[in-house]
Scaffold this motif. Structure first.
Motif, PDB file in Angstrom:
ATOM      1  N   ALA A   1       0.700  -1.298   0.120  1.00  0.00           N
ATOM      2  CA  ALA A   1      -0.046  -0.058  -0.040  1.00  0.00           C
ATOM      3  C   ALA A   1       0.839   1.300   0.133  1.00  0.00           C
ATOM      4  CB  ALA A   1      -0.883   0.065   1.348  1.00  0.00           C
ATOM      5  N   ASP A   2       2.207   1.027  -0.054  1.00  0.00           N
ATOM      6  CA  ASP A   2       3.119   2.167   0.184  1.00  0.00           C
ATOM      7  C   ASP A   2       4.012   2.009  -1.123  1.00  0.00           C
ATOM      8  OD1 ASP A   2       4.891   4.337   0.279  1.00  0.00           O
ATOM      9  OD2 ASP A   2       5.660   3.393   2.361  1.00  0.00           O
ATOM     10  N   TYR A   3       3.636   2.851  -2.242  1.00  0.00           N
ATOM     11  CA  TYR A   3       4.594   2.802  -3.388  1.00  0.00           C
ATOM     12  C   TYR A   3       5.737   3.585  -3.544  1.00  0.00           C
ATOM     13  CZ  TYR A   3       1.554  -0.956  -5.052  1.00  0.00           C
ATOM     14  OH  TYR A   3       0.767  -2.217  -5.289  1.00  0.00           O
ATOM     15  N   GLY A   4       5.968   4.421  -2.527  1.00  0.00           N
ATOM     16  CA  GLY A   4       7.079   5.587  -2.293  1.00  0.00           C
ATOM     17  C   GLY A   4       6.765   6.504  -3.452  1.00  0.00           C
ATOM     18  N   ALA A   5       7.546   7.098  -4.269  1.00  0.00           N
ATOM     19  CA  ALA A   5       7.283   7.852  -5.217  1.00  0.00           C
ATOM     20  C   ALA A   5       6.506   7.582  -6.349  1.00  0.00           C
ATOM     21  CB  ALA A   5       8.829   8.457  -5.985  1.00  0.00           C
ATOM     22  N   PHE A   6       6.024   6.274  -6.659  1.00  0.00           N
ATOM     23  CA  PHE A   6       5.017   6.082  -7.393  1.00  0.00           C
ATOM     24  C   PHE A   6       3.579   6.096  -6.671  1.00  0.00           C
ATOM     25  CE2 PHE A   6       4.863   3.616 -11.387  1.00  0.00           C
ATOM     26  CZ  PHE A   6       3.660   3.064 -11.364  1.00  0.00           C
ATOM     27  N   ALA A   7       3.283   7.523  -6.795  1.00  0.00           N
ATOM     28  CA  ALA A   7       2.219   7.795  -6.112  1.00  0.00           C
ATOM     29  C   ALA A   7       0.791   7.186  -6.555  1.00  0.00           C
ATOM     30  CB  ALA A   7       1.955   9.263  -6.141  1.00  0.00           C
ATOM     31  N   GLY A   8       0.604   7.002  -7.773  1.00  0.00           N
ATOM     32  CA  GLY A   8      -0.696   6.643  -8.428  1.00  0.00           C
ATOM     33  C   GLY A   8      -1.205   5.291  -7.957  1.00  0.00           C
ATOM     34  N   SER A   9      -0.220   4.331  -7.482  1.00  0.00           N
ATOM     35  CA  SER A   9      -0.496   2.965  -7.074  1.00  0.00           C
ATOM     36  C   SER A   9      -0.783   3.208  -5.417  1.00  0.00           C
ATOM     37  CB  SER A   9       0.507   1.991  -7.181  1.00  0.00           C
ATOM     38  OG  SER A   9       0.655   1.716  -8.478  1.00  0.00           O
ATOM     39  N   SER A  10       0.007   3.843  -4.682  1.00  0.00           N
ATOM     40  CA  SER A  10      -0.352   4.476  -3.489  1.00  0.00           C
ATOM     41  C   SER A  10      -1.979   4.737  -3.369  1.00  0.00           C
ATOM     42  CB  SER A  10       0.541   5.457  -2.713  1.00  0.00           C
ATOM     43  OG  SER A  10       1.940   4.743  -2.602  1.00  0.00           O
ATOM     44  N   ILE A  11      -2.151   5.813  -4.227  1.00  0.00           N
ATOM     45  CA  ILE A  11      -3.531   6.296  -4.329  1.00  0.00           C
ATOM     46  C   ILE A  11      -4.614   5.208  -4.478  1.00  0.00           C
ATOM     47  CG2 ILE A  11      -5.221   7.801  -5.362  1.00  0.00           C
ATOM     48  CD1 ILE A  11      -2.641   9.662  -5.983  1.00  0.00           C
ATOM     49  N   THR A  12      -4.520   4.372  -5.343  1.00  0.00           N
ATOM     50  CA  THR A  12      -5.105   3.088  -5.752  1.00  0.00           C
ATOM     51  C   THR A  12      -5.311   2.397  -4.604  1.00  0.00           C
ATOM     52  OG1 THR A  12      -4.752   3.407  -7.949  1.00  0.00           O
ATOM     53  CG2 THR A  12      -5.864   1.130  -7.410  1.00  0.00           C
ATOM     54  N   ALA A  13      -4.430   1.868  -3.896  1.00  0.00           N
ATOM     55  CA  ALA A  13      -4.268   1.077  -2.794  1.00  0.00           C
ATOM     56  C   ALA A  13      -5.371   1.301  -1.539  1.00  0.00           C
ATOM     57  CB  ALA A  13      -3.072   0.694  -2.269  1.00  0.00           C
ATOM     58  N   GLU A  14      -4.974   2.838  -1.354  1.00  0.00           N
ATOM     59  CA  GLU A  14      -5.957   3.300  -0.128  1.00  0.00           C
ATOM     60  C   GLU A  14      -7.499   3.512  -0.953  1.00  0.00           C
ATOM     61  OE1 GLU A  14      -6.293   7.615   2.274  1.00  0.00           O
ATOM     62  OE2 GLU A  14      -4.833   7.190   0.802  1.00  0.00           O
ATOM     63  N   ALA A  15      -7.510   3.791  -1.880  1.00  0.00           N
ATOM     64  CA  ALA A  15      -8.988   3.846  -2.559  1.00  0.00           C
ATOM     65  C   ALA A  15      -9.450   2.318  -2.343  1.00  0.00           C
ATOM     66  CB  ALA A  15      -9.298   4.369  -3.956  1.00  0.00           C
ATOM     67  N   ALA A  16      -8.961   1.427  -2.824  1.00  0.00           N
ATOM     68  CA  ALA A  16      -9.582   0.033  -2.565  1.00  0.00           C
ATOM     69  C   ALA A  16      -9.733  -0.327  -1.600  1.00  0.00           C
ATOM     70  CB  ALA A  16      -8.562  -1.164  -3.427  1.00  0.00           C
ATOM     71  N   LEU A  17      -8.754  -0.056  -0.633  1.00  0.00           N
ATOM     72  CA  LEU A  17      -9.132  -0.275   0.740  1.00  0.00           C
ATOM     73  C   LEU A  17     -10.447   0.287   1.494  1.00  0.00           C
ATOM     74  CD1 LEU A  17      -5.421  -0.466   2.285  1.00  0.00           C
ATOM     75  CD2 LEU A  17      -7.108  -2.620   1.914  1.00  0.00           C
ATOM     76  N   ALA A  18     -10.341   1.774   1.256  1.00  0.00           N
ATOM     77  CA  ALA A  18     -11.506   2.453   1.772  1.00  0.00           C
ATOM     78  C   ALA A  18     -12.669   1.820   1.001  1.00  0.00           C
ATOM     79  CB  ALA A  18     -11.291   3.820   1.268  1.00  0.00           C
ATOM     80  N   ASN A  19     -12.804   1.223  -0.144  1.00  0.00           N
ATOM     81  CA  ASN A  19     -14.046   0.686  -0.777  1.00  0.00           C
ATOM     82  C   ASN A  19     -14.625  -0.288   0.262  1.00  0.00           C
ATOM     83  OD1 ASN A  19     -15.215  -1.469  -2.784  1.00  0.00           O
ATOM     84  ND2 ASN A  19     -15.600   0.539  -3.510  1.00  0.00           N
ATOM     85  N   ALA A  20     -13.654  -1.178   0.947  1.00  0.00           N
ATOM     86  CA  ALA A  20     -14.194  -1.887   1.841  1.00  0.00           C
ATOM     87  C   ALA A  20     -14.176  -1.728   3.114  1.00  0.00           C
ATOM     88  CB  ALA A  20     -13.441  -3.204   1.781  1.00  0.00           C
ATOM     89  N   GLY A  21     -14.237  -0.392   3.397  1.00  0.00           N
ATOM     90  CA  GLY A  21     -14.274   0.172   4.845  1.00  0.00           C
ATOM     91  C   GLY A  21     -12.855  -0.016   5.568  1.00  0.00           C
ATOM     92  N   LEU A  22     -11.709  -0.262   4.863  1.00  0.00           N
ATOM     93  CA  LEU A  22     -10.525  -0.693   5.549  1.00  0.00           C
ATOM     94  C   LEU A  22      -9.700   0.535   5.538  1.00  0.00           C
ATOM     95  CD1 LEU A  22      -9.758  -4.126   4.384  1.00  0.00           C
ATOM     96  CD2 LEU A  22     -11.070  -3.362   6.454  1.00  0.00           C
ATOM     97  N   THR A  23      -8.555   0.849   6.261  1.00  0.00           N
ATOM     98  CA  THR A  23      -7.457   1.770   5.949  1.00  0.00           C
ATOM     99  C   THR A  23      -6.340   0.922   6.138  1.00  0.00           C
ATOM    100  OG1 THR A  23      -7.305   2.227   8.438  1.00  0.00           O
ATOM    101  CG2 THR A  23      -8.965   3.377   7.305  1.00  0.00           C
ATOM    102  N   ALA A  24      -5.216   1.640   6.093  1.00  0.00           N
ATOM    103  CA  ALA A  24      -3.774   1.088   6.176  1.00  0.00           C
ATOM    104  C   ALA A  24      -3.599   0.363   7.643  1.00  0.00           C
ATOM    105  CB  ALA A  24      -2.489   2.177   5.830  1.00  0.00           C
ATOM    106  N   ASP A  25      -4.381   0.984   8.571  1.00  0.00           N
ATOM    107  CA  ASP A  25      -4.072   0.334   9.961  1.00  0.00           C
ATOM    108  C   ASP A  25      -4.693  -0.994  10.126  1.00  0.00           C
ATOM    109  OD1 ASP A  25      -2.745   2.906  10.786  1.00  0.00           O
ATOM    110  OD2 ASP A  25      -4.764   3.805  11.322  1.00  0.00           O
ATOM    111  N   ASP A  26      -5.601  -1.369   9.168  1.00  0.00           N
ATOM    112  CA  ASP A  26      -6.096  -2.533   9.123  1.00  0.00           C
ATOM    113  C   ASP A  26      -5.185  -3.738   8.428  1.00  0.00           C
ATOM    114  OD1 ASP A  26      -8.678  -1.622  10.555  1.00  0.00           O
ATOM    115  OD2 ASP A  26      -8.954  -0.727   8.374  1.00  0.00           O
ATOM    116  N   VAL A  27      -4.158  -3.451   7.842  1.00  0.00           N
ATOM    117  CA  VAL A  27      -3.469  -4.428   7.150  1.00  0.00           C
ATOM    118  C   VAL A  27      -1.982  -4.098   7.591  1.00  0.00           C
ATOM    119  CG1 VAL A  27      -5.031  -4.315   5.268  1.00  0.00           C
ATOM    120  CG2 VAL A  27      -3.087  -2.801   5.160  1.00  0.00           C
ATOM    121  N   GLU A  28      -1.292  -5.203   6.963  1.00  0.00           N
ATOM    122  CA  GLU A  28       0.248  -5.052   7.264  1.00  0.00           C
ATOM    123  C   GLU A  28       0.913  -4.456   6.171  1.00  0.00           C
ATOM    124  OE1 GLU A  28       4.233  -7.681   7.947  1.00  0.00           O
ATOM    125  OE2 GLU A  28       2.466  -8.626   8.753  1.00  0.00           O
ATOM    126  N   VAL A  29       1.225  -2.960   6.098  1.00  0.00           N
ATOM    127  CA  VAL A  29       1.684  -2.465   4.935  1.00  0.00           C
ATOM    128  C   VAL A  29       2.987  -2.845   4.375  1.00  0.00           C
ATOM    129  CG1 VAL A  29       2.080  -0.048   4.060  1.00  0.00           C
ATOM    130  CG2 VAL A  29       0.070  -0.132   5.434  1.00  0.00           C
TER     131      VAL A  29
END
Length: 337
Positions: A146-174
C-alpha cells in the motif's frame, strides 16, 4: 486516511539521468520525451504504442521515459519531458500540490495541461489465485502493498480500494515498494499477500503464469464508491466480464480515463501534430496493445478532465466539432475561471 510518504521535489539528479537515456536525435526528427512509468506497467506499454503511432505518421520521434509522474511532472518545468500518461487523480494532486505531492514546486504544484483522455483503466487489489482471499474485506490483517514511495498513483489506488471495503492502512500490514511492477512481484515472491493490479499489465500476466492471479471485486454501491472518491474524485466503478487475466468471473473494478498530459509551454504546432496523428490513426493502437481498443476520439475531449486542456488542444477539438458547451464549462471550472 492513509499517509503517503510525502514526495519531495528533489529531481535534479533524476532529471539528468533521464536525459542521458534519450538517444541522439535524428537530424530530421523532433524529439518528444514521453513519461510512461516503469517497464511491466500498463502505462509503459500504452506509451510505447502511442509513441509508435505518432512516430510512424509524423516527423516526431517519441522517446518513452520509464519513470512515474513524480519524476517527469517536475521535468515538464525544465523542458526535459514533454508529454506523459498519468491518472487524472494523480495529475490533480500534482497540480494542486496536495496528497503525495504536498509542497511540490514550493507549494504551487506542477504546471500541467491535458491533451486527451483515452482508455478507461481497470484497477483493483490482486492476490494469488490459491491464497483463499475472496473479498477486499478479507485483506484485514494481511500483508498488502500500500506504500509505493514515489510511485504515487498506485499508493492512491491502494488506499481507494481499501476504503471501498471500509478498511484503512491501519487494518493491514503495509508492505512498501518503489513501483507498481515491484508490488506485484512482491506477491509473486511471497513477500506480500496482495498488491495493486492493473488489468492488462505485463507483470499481472507474470503473476498469473506463476501463481494464478485473482483481482478482488470492488463494491460498486454509492456508499462504497463515496469512500473511494474521498481518496480520488475521478474514480468510478467499472464492470468487467469474466475472461481477462485476473477475472475468472464477472467483477467490478476501480476505473478512470487514462490521460495524456503535456507541459503548458509545449508548442502549439507540436501539440497539434501529436493530436492529429492519434486522431487520424487511433485504430492502429489496438493492434499494438489490446487495452488501447477503447482509445477512441469520442473520449478525447471530455468533462472528466481534472486539469485544463492545452490551448492548442482546445483549438484542435473545436475544429473537429467535438468541443461541446459541457466540455467548455468543465475546462473553465478546472482552470479556476
Amino acid at each position: 486516511m492513509f499517509k503517503f510518504n510525502t514526495f519531495k521535489p528533489v529531481v535534479a539528479g533524476l532529471a539528468l539521468a533521464a536525459a542521458a537515456m534519450v538517444a541522439a536525435p535524428r537530424a530530421e526528427a523532433e524529439i518528444v520525451v514521453m513519461g510512461g512509468n516503469p517497464e511491466g506497467s500498463l502505462f509503459y506499454a500504452q506509451s510505447q504504442a502511442i509513441g509508435a503511432v505518432i512516430g510512424k505518421h509524423t516527423d516526431i520521434r517519441v522517446d518513452v521515459l520509464p519513470q512515474s509522474p513524480t519524476v517527469y511532472f517536475p521535468m515538464f518545468m525544465t523542458q526535459e519531458a514533454d508529454i506523459g500518461l498519468s491518472s487524472p487523480i494523480e495529475a490533480d494532486f500534482a497540480a494542486r500540490a496536495i496528497g503525495p505531492y504536498e509542497g511540490a514546486n514550493g507549494g504551487e504544484g506542477y504546471p500541467l495541461t491535458t491533451l486527451m483522455i483515452g482508455s478507461p483503466i481497470r484497477l483493483s487489489i490482486v492476490v494469488r489465485g490459491n491464497a483463499g482471499i475472496e473479498t477486499l474485506a478479507d485483506l484485514k490483517g494481511k500483508r498488502v502493498v500500500a506504500d509505493y514511495g514515489a510511485f504515487a498513483g498506485s499508493s492512491i489506488t491502494a488506499e481507494a480500494a481499501l476504503a471501498n471495503a471500509g478498511l484503512t492502512a491501519d487494518d493491514v500490514e503495509v508492505v512498501s515498494v518503489s513501483s507498481y511492477p515491484e508490488g506485484v512481484s512482491a506477491v509473486i515472491e511471497g513477500r506480500a499477500d496482495a498488491a495493486v493490479g492493473s488489468m492488462g499489465s505485463g507483470i499481472l500476466q507474470q503473476l498469473n503464469a506463476a501463481e494464478g492471479a485473482k483481482l478482488l471485486s470492488i463494491d460498486p454501491s454509492d456508499e462504497a464508491m463515496a469512500r473511494s472518491r474521498e481518496i480520488g474524485a475521478a474514480f468510478v466503478p467499472l464492470e468487467v466480464k469474466a475472461g481477462p487475466v485476473g477475472a475468472d468471473e464477472d467483477i467490478f473494478v476501480l476505473s478512470y480515463g487514462t490521460t495524456l498530459y503535456a507541459r503548458p509551454d509545449l508548442s502549439d504546432e507540436t501539440v497539434t501534430t501529436v493530436l492529429k496523428a492519434v486522431w487520424d490513426h487511433y485504430e492502429e493502437l489496438k493492434a499494438i496493445h489490446p487495452s488501447l481498443a477503447t482509445w477512441t476520439p469520442d473520449r478525447f475531449a471530455s468533462t472528466q478532465t481534472m486539469v485544463p486542456y492545452h490551448p492548442a488542444a482546445v483549438s484542435f477539438y473545436k475544429e473537429q466539432g467535438v468541443w461541446t458547451d459541457e466540455v467548455e464549462a468543465r475546462n473553465a471550472e478546472v482552470s479556476g475561471q
